[in-house]
Write a protein that holds these residues in place. Structure first.
Motif, PDB file in Angstrom:
ATOM      1  N   LEU A 171     -57.062  27.916  88.276  1.00  0.00           N
ATOM      2  CA  LEU A 171     -56.824  29.296  87.826  1.00  0.00           C
ATOM      3  C   LEU A 171     -55.333  29.578  87.691  1.00  0.00           C
ATOM      4  CD1 LEU A 171     -59.447  31.350  89.860  1.00  0.00           C
ATOM      5  CD2 LEU A 171     -59.347  31.112  87.364  1.00  0.00           C
ATOM      6  N   TYR A 172     -54.560  29.080  88.622  1.00  0.00           N
ATOM      7  CA  TYR A 172     -53.103  29.269  88.576  1.00  0.00           C
ATOM      8  C   TYR A 172     -52.533  28.636  87.307  1.00  0.00           C
ATOM      9  CZ  TYR A 172     -48.403  29.885  90.537  1.00  0.00           C
ATOM     10  OH  TYR A 172     -47.109  30.286  90.768  1.00  0.00           O
ATOM     11  N   GLU A 173     -52.966  27.402  87.012  1.00  0.00           N
ATOM     12  CA  GLU A 173     -52.492  26.715  85.808  1.00  0.00           C
ATOM     13  C   GLU A 173     -52.924  27.447  84.541  1.00  0.00           C
ATOM     14  OE1 GLU A 173     -50.344  23.933  85.119  1.00  0.00           O
ATOM     15  OE2 GLU A 173     -49.860  24.722  87.097  1.00  0.00           O
ATOM     16  N   LEU A 174     -54.175  27.914  84.501  1.00  0.00           N
ATOM     17  CA  LEU A 174     -54.631  28.678  83.337  1.00  0.00           C
ATOM     18  C   LEU A 174     -53.777  29.930  83.149  1.00  0.00           C
ATOM     19  CD1 LEU A 174     -58.542  28.598  83.443  1.00  0.00           C
ATOM     20  CD2 LEU A 174     -57.058  27.600  81.705  1.00  0.00           C
ATOM     21  N   GLY A 175     -53.479  30.605  84.227  1.00  0.00           N
ATOM     22  CA  GLY A 175     -52.658  31.808  84.145  1.00  0.00           C
ATOM     23  C   GLY A 175     -51.228  31.501  83.738  1.00  0.00           C
ATOM     24  N   ARG A 176     -50.639  30.521  84.372  1.00  0.00           N
ATOM     25  CA  ARG A 176     -49.237  30.167  84.133  1.00  0.00           C
ATOM     26  C   ARG A 176     -49.008  29.626  82.729  1.00  0.00           C
ATOM     27  NH1 ARG A 176     -45.847  25.849  84.665  1.00  0.00           N
ATOM     28  NH2 ARG A 176     -47.487  24.399  85.258  1.00  0.00           N
ATOM     29  N   ARG A 177     -49.970  28.887  82.226  1.00  0.00           N
ATOM     30  CA  ARG A 177     -49.803  28.213  80.936  1.00  0.00           C
ATOM     31  C   ARG A 177     -50.710  28.780  79.848  1.00  0.00           C
ATOM     32  NH1 ARG A 177     -50.943  22.223  82.195  1.00  0.00           N
ATOM     33  NH2 ARG A 177     -50.519  22.058  79.968  1.00  0.00           N
ATOM     34  N   GLN A 178     -51.152  30.045  80.013  1.00  0.00           N
ATOM     35  CA  GLN A 178     -52.140  30.555  79.073  1.00  0.00           C
ATOM     36  C   GLN A 178     -51.646  30.618  77.632  1.00  0.00           C
ATOM     37  OE1 GLN A 178     -53.517  34.772  79.380  1.00  0.00           O
ATOM     38  NE2 GLN A 178     -52.368  34.707  81.282  1.00  0.00           N
ATOM     39  N   ASP A 179     -50.369  30.886  77.389  1.00  0.00           N
ATOM     40  CA  ASP A 179     -49.864  30.892  76.015  1.00  0.00           C
ATOM     41  C   ASP A 179     -50.017  29.511  75.376  1.00  0.00           C
ATOM     42  OD1 ASP A 179     -49.203  33.580  76.236  1.00  0.00           O
ATOM     43  OD2 ASP A 179     -47.070  33.193  76.602  1.00  0.00           O
ATOM     44  N   GLU A 180     -49.700  28.481  76.135  1.00  0.00           N
ATOM     45  CA  GLU A 180     -49.845  27.106  75.671  1.00  0.00           C
ATOM     46  C   GLU A 180     -51.312  26.766  75.407  1.00  0.00           C
ATOM     47  OE1 GLU A 180     -49.343  22.690  77.710  1.00  0.00           O
ATOM     48  OE2 GLU A 180     -48.179  24.369  78.510  1.00  0.00           O
ATOM     49  N   PHE A 181     -52.196  27.151  76.337  1.00  0.00           N
ATOM     50  CA  PHE A 181     -53.624  26.881  76.171  1.00  0.00           C
ATOM     51  C   PHE A 181     -54.200  27.626  74.966  1.00  0.00           C
ATOM     52  CE2 PHE A 181     -53.612  25.793  80.862  1.00  0.00           C
ATOM     53  CZ  PHE A 181     -53.781  24.441  80.666  1.00  0.00           C
ATOM     54  N   TRP A 182     -53.793  28.881  74.769  1.00  0.00           N
ATOM     55  CA  TRP A 182     -54.243  29.637  73.590  1.00  0.00           C
ATOM     56  C   TRP A 182     -53.830  28.918  72.321  1.00  0.00           C
ATOM     57  CZ3 TRP A 182     -58.034  32.670  73.007  1.00  0.00           C
ATOM     58  CH2 TRP A 182     -58.361  33.672  73.916  1.00  0.00           C
ATOM     59  N   ALA A 183     -52.574  28.487  72.248  1.00  0.00           N
ATOM     60  CA  ALA A 183     -52.071  27.810  71.046  1.00  0.00           C
ATOM     61  C   ALA A 183     -52.869  26.531  70.781  1.00  0.00           C
ATOM     62  CB  ALA A 183     -50.586  27.504  71.193  1.00  0.00           C
ATOM     63  N   GLN A 184     -53.138  25.756  71.826  1.00  0.00           N
ATOM     64  CA  GLN A 184     -53.925  24.533  71.668  1.00  0.00           C
ATOM     65  C   GLN A 184     -55.326  24.852  71.171  1.00  0.00           C
ATOM     66  OE1 GLN A 184     -53.868  22.563  75.473  1.00  0.00           O
ATOM     67  NE2 GLN A 184     -51.719  21.971  75.295  1.00  0.00           N
ATOM     68  N   TYR A 185     -55.934  25.878  71.738  1.00  0.00           N
ATOM     69  CA  TYR A 185     -57.284  26.272  71.344  1.00  0.00           C
ATOM     70  C   TYR A 185     -57.317  26.696  69.875  1.00  0.00           C
ATOM     71  CZ  TYR A 185     -61.645  28.943  71.224  1.00  0.00           C
ATOM     72  OH  TYR A 185     -62.890  29.449  70.893  1.00  0.00           O
TER      73      TYR A 185
END
Length: 140
Positions: free
Chosen positions: A97-111
């Motif tokens: 959860l911490y990683e999802l929160g911290r890196r959510q901009d990166e994860f959104w872009a990848q998605y």
């Protein structure tokens, strides 16, 4: 705590915001994240989403309006959210959860990149899924 590295911050508060569809998580190190339900769902750590190994990930689509209907604690290290589309097999550790929160901009872009590459968008229904599906691992 089980499942955590010694330096992993732990949640001090979890708040489900149903109307805005975000999970707010406040951590012991002062970090606080508002993680959209859609992001949580499309990056579920379950085998149904992640597959059973590298390259077996299943692109999740049609999750823009997904809600969390319930959350169960899992020991002192994770939560198990129940999503409105029937998905309930992901265990979200505090560290994840911490990683999802911290890196959510990166994860959104990848998605969004993966959606574009596949010719789909956030509202495209999941292929081959019955309405309300999402139970279990789809590869068996």
């Amino acid at each position: 705590m089980a499942g955590l590295t010694p330096d992993t911050p732990t949640p001090e508060a979890l708040t489900v915001h149903g109307a805005s569809r975000v999970l707010e998580v406040a951590y012991s190190d002062g970090a606080s994240f508002r993680i959209p339900f859609e992001l949580l769902r499309v990056y579920s750590p379950s085998a149904e989403v992640q597959g059973h190994g590298p390259g077996q990930e299943v692109l999740q689509t049609g999750k823009r309006e997904v809600s969390i209907t319930a959350i169960e604690p899992v020991g002192n290290y994770a939560i198990k959210p129940f999503f409105s589309d029937g998905h309930e097999s992901g265990l979200y550790t505090w560290e994840y959860l911490y990683e999802l929160g911290r890196r959510q901009d990166e994860f959104w872009a990848q998605y969004l990149d993966r959606l574009q590459e596949s010719g789909m968008d956030r509202d495209t229904p999941m292929p081959g899924k019955a309405t309300g599906g999402g139970h279990g691992c789809g590869s068996h």
